[in-house]
Write a protein that holds these residues in place. Structure first.
Motif, PDB file in Angstrom:
ATOM      1  N   THR A   9       0.728  -1.004   0.008  1.00 47.27           N
ATOM      2  CA  THR A   9       0.112  -0.135   0.037  1.00 47.27           C
ATOM      3  C   THR A   9       0.751   1.244  -0.146  1.00 47.27           C
ATOM      4  O   THR A   9       1.955   1.143   0.488  1.00 47.27           O
ATOM      5  N   VAL A  10       0.477   2.207  -0.495  1.00 44.99           N
ATOM      6  CA  VAL A  10       1.066   3.454  -0.799  1.00 44.99           C
ATOM      7  C   VAL A  10       0.261   4.672  -0.222  1.00 44.99           C
ATOM      8  O   VAL A  10      -0.965   4.877  -0.564  1.00 44.99           O
ATOM      9  N   ASP A  11       1.113   5.428   0.711  1.00 46.49           N
ATOM     10  CA  ASP A  11       0.452   6.466   1.320  1.00 46.49           C
ATOM     11  C   ASP A  11       0.930   7.781   1.057  1.00 46.49           C
ATOM     12  O   ASP A  11       2.225   7.999   1.639  1.00 46.49           O
ATOM     13  N   LYS A  12       0.632   8.579   0.222  1.00 43.98           N
ATOM     14  CA  LYS A  12       1.198   9.707  -0.311  1.00 43.98           C
ATOM     15  C   LYS A  12       0.943  10.962   0.433  1.00 43.98           C
ATOM     16  O   LYS A  12       1.802  11.914   0.396  1.00 43.98           O
ATOM     17  N   THR A  13       0.372  10.759   1.725  1.00 46.44           N
ATOM     18  CA  THR A  13       0.134  11.958   2.635  1.00 46.44           C
ATOM     19  C   THR A  13       1.209  11.988   3.676  1.00 46.44           C
ATOM     20  O   THR A  13       1.073  12.916   4.318  1.00 46.44           O
ATOM     21  N   THR A  14       1.912  10.848   3.983  1.00 39.13           N
ATOM     22  CA  THR A  14       3.021  10.877   5.134  1.00 39.13           C
ATOM     23  C   THR A  14       4.196  11.252   4.518  1.00 39.13           C
ATOM     24  O   THR A  14       4.482  11.813   3.261  1.00 39.13           O
ATOM     25  N   ALA A  15       4.920  11.631   5.577  1.00 47.20           N
ATOM     26  CA  ALA A  15       6.440  12.332   5.148  1.00 47.20           C
ATOM     27  C   ALA A  15       7.381  11.200   4.936  1.00 47.20           C
ATOM     28  O   ALA A  15       8.643  11.431   4.004  1.00 47.20           O
ATOM     29  N   THR A  16       7.018   9.849   4.689  1.00 47.54           N
ATOM     30  CA  THR A  16       7.844   8.859   4.483  1.00 47.54           C
ATOM     31  C   THR A  16       7.771   8.726   2.955  1.00 47.54           C
ATOM     32  O   THR A  16       6.781   8.492   2.202  1.00 47.54           O
ATOM     33  N   PRO A  17       9.055   8.767   2.313  1.00 47.12           N
ATOM     34  CA  PRO A  17       8.953   8.676   0.680  1.00 47.12           C
ATOM     35  C   PRO A  17       8.477   7.466   0.333  1.00 47.12           C
ATOM     36  O   PRO A  17       8.519   6.383   1.017  1.00 47.12           O
ATOM     37  N   VAL A  18       7.394   7.424  -0.737  1.00 43.55           N
ATOM     38  CA  VAL A  18       6.861   6.016  -1.484  1.00 43.55           C
ATOM     39  C   VAL A  18       7.966   5.048  -1.405  1.00 43.55           C
ATOM     40  O   VAL A  18       7.533   3.960  -1.213  1.00 43.55           O
ATOM     41  N   PHE A  19       9.122   5.460  -1.948  1.00 40.63           N
ATOM     42  CA  PHE A  19       9.830   4.299  -2.277  1.00 40.63           C
ATOM     43  C   PHE A  19      10.473   3.641  -1.199  1.00 40.63           C
ATOM     44  O   PHE A  19      10.631   2.402  -1.066  1.00 40.63           O
TER      45      PHE A  19
END
Length: 493
Positions: A9-19
């Motif tokens: 799962t990908v969460d683009k709202t967090t500060a953690t980079p997607v990769f």
């Protein structure tokens, strides 16, 4: 193919980079056994389409796995789970998932002696164990001393490793203060600064006691001391305590029967009963220590607050043969958050305590220790002690008067000569835990006193701290106790 679109799962709202998110989740799948050693991963374009991200994001995620050793790349074949990883059998899903297991997967030995309620001030009305009023603490002066730390001396020295025995300025100031106020004859080399008196007790017990040794306390005493003694594996024996303190003749009889290594005492205001060890018993205790060769661990936890007359000098002031280890603290004098305590002893013991301290706490809080030293040096600490002494003296008188006029047929007490708490013994018919529960429901915190009971005895007593409350708060606290203890709306006067 595994359902990667569901597993990752990908969460683009967090500060953690997607990769990083994708890389971490792949690692978790490998560790869980969902992805096995040698298993081929989807191509970067394929996985990018499944997850709706840019192909370079997947390339970066795979590269991260390659660097960390979870993945391996085979030229012309793609990316695979590393072959060198051990086989992991997938675990069945639990009914509920938690952030971390409640129980470890290995054996942990528990120590019953360490099971003791943790005191935390949650605010509101409280008749505590005998704590200071933090509202009186010299906060402005301490803040000023903190700021001066950043302007004084060599920054490399300030923020690097320091002496395990404590900041040299504080050791110097404490030595001077203890010599002036307690009649000691010390140098800074006789002082080790720790994080409260509890660290001093721990270091001393761990250094002096072995499983074959015998340590002695009063039959009523501080649980923190007995915990430290029992933790060493030493045998703990007790002798009686009466209105004049520790029964030293009972101790003499005990020493005649077997070897005693250490005796723990709170002679100034015995804990929990607040009685003072009588002068002749003090002399006799020092004589017994010299005769039988045991160490006296003197815990002088509230020396600064004595109301009847000048404080009685500690045993350490009359010790000429190095028999006394003197432990004190500023947590009771100023505020519990100021984790500054000290051990005073012959230099050979101080050196050994410092070596032991190094493996559990490399050094103390240098900034706090410097700031406290400045308060001593500038006279702010002495002014605080004088102010607090006057305040606590008045509160003691007011509180004892309230207890006498409002609760005299429910409890008995002796007005303490000093300290910050009254030892109150309640009517034997009163169920202490139930009383404490009802008081808590009415907004008043106090202890049931069960930890003060010697084995096989029910004292039905507890410490009622008065120092941390204003006179108005003490009046409100006694009013709550009155409602709890008297079943009728209008109790007899």
């Amino acid at each position: 193919m595994l359902p990667y679109a569901t597993l990752l799962t990908v969460d683009k709202t967090t500060a953690t980079p997607v990769f990083v998110q994708i890389s971490d989740q792949l690692h978790q799948l490998i560790q869980a056994g969902t992805l096995s050693a040698g298993q081929r991963l989807p191509g970067t374009r394929q996985l990018a389409n499944l997850l709706g991200v840019n192909r370079q994001t997947i390339v970066a995620a795979y590269d991260e796995g390659l660097v960390q050793g979870w993945l391996e790349s085979r030229s012309g074949s793609g990316t695979f789970v590393a072959m060198h990883l051990p086989e992991v059998k997938p675990q069945p899903l639990a009914e509920t998932e938690t952030a971390i297991n409640q129980q470890p997967g290995y054996t942990v030995e528990t120590h019953p002696a360490l099971h003791r309620p943790l005191l935390i001030n949650s605010g509101g009305l409280t008749l505590d164990d005998g704590f200071p009023d933090v509202r009186l603490a010299p906060m402005a002066e301490l803040a000023r001393a903190y700021r001066s730390y950043f302007r004084w001396g060599n920054p490399q020295q300030h923020f690097g490793y320091a002496d395990t025995k404590g900041h040299p300025l504080l050791r110097e100031q404490l030595s001077r203060h203890l010599n002036e106020t307690r009649g000691l004859q010390t140098t800074p080399d006789n002082v080790l600064v720790g994080r409260g008196s509890i660290m001093g007790l721990y270091l001393t017990c761990q250094t002096l006691l072995r499983p074959c040794d015998v340590a002695v306390t009063g039959e009523t005493t501080w649980a923190g001391a007995t915990m430290n003694i029992r933790q060493t594996g030493a045998t703990l024996l007790t002798v009686a305590v009466d209105e004049h303190g520790l029964d030293v003749e009972a101790l003499a009889a005990l020493c005649a029967r077997q070897t005693v290594r250490l005796v723990y005492v709170t002679p100034h205001h015995h804990y929990p009963t607040t009685v003072t060890l009588r002068a002749d018993r003090r002399v006799r205790l020092l004589q017994l220590a010299e005769q039988y060769g045991f160490a006296i661990l003197e815990d002088d936890y509230d020396y600064d607050f004595h109301y009847l007359s000048r404080p009685i000098l500690p045993l350490a002031s009359a010790d000429r043969n190095g028999m006394v280890v003197y432990v004190g603290s500023l947590t009771k004098s100023v505020a519990p958050a100021f984790r500054v305590g000290y051990v005073v002893a012959p230099t050979a013991l101080i050196d050994e305590l410092a070596r032991l301290r190094r493996i559990i706490d490399r050094q103390g809080d240098q900034i706090l220790e410097f700031a406290v030293a400045q308060l001593f040096k500038d006279g702010d600490m002495k002014r605080h002690f004088r102010k607090a002494l006057r305040t606590y003296h008045a509160r003691r008188n007011y509180f004892c008067n309230l207890l006498s006029t409002e609760l005299s047929d429910r409890l008995t007490f002796q007005k303490p000569d000093g300290g910050m708490a009254v030892w109150a013994q309640f009517d034997p018919n009163i169920d202490m835990p139930k009383m404490v529960e009802r008081a808590g429901q009415a907004g008043l915190f106090l202890s049931s006193g069960l930890t003060h009971n010697p084995p096989g005895r029910q004292l039905n007593g507890t410490r009622l701290g008065f120092a941390s409350s204003t006179e108005q708060e003490l009046e409100q606290a006694v009013a709550v106790l009155k409602r709890v203890l008297y079943p009728t709306p209008t109790p007899p006067r």
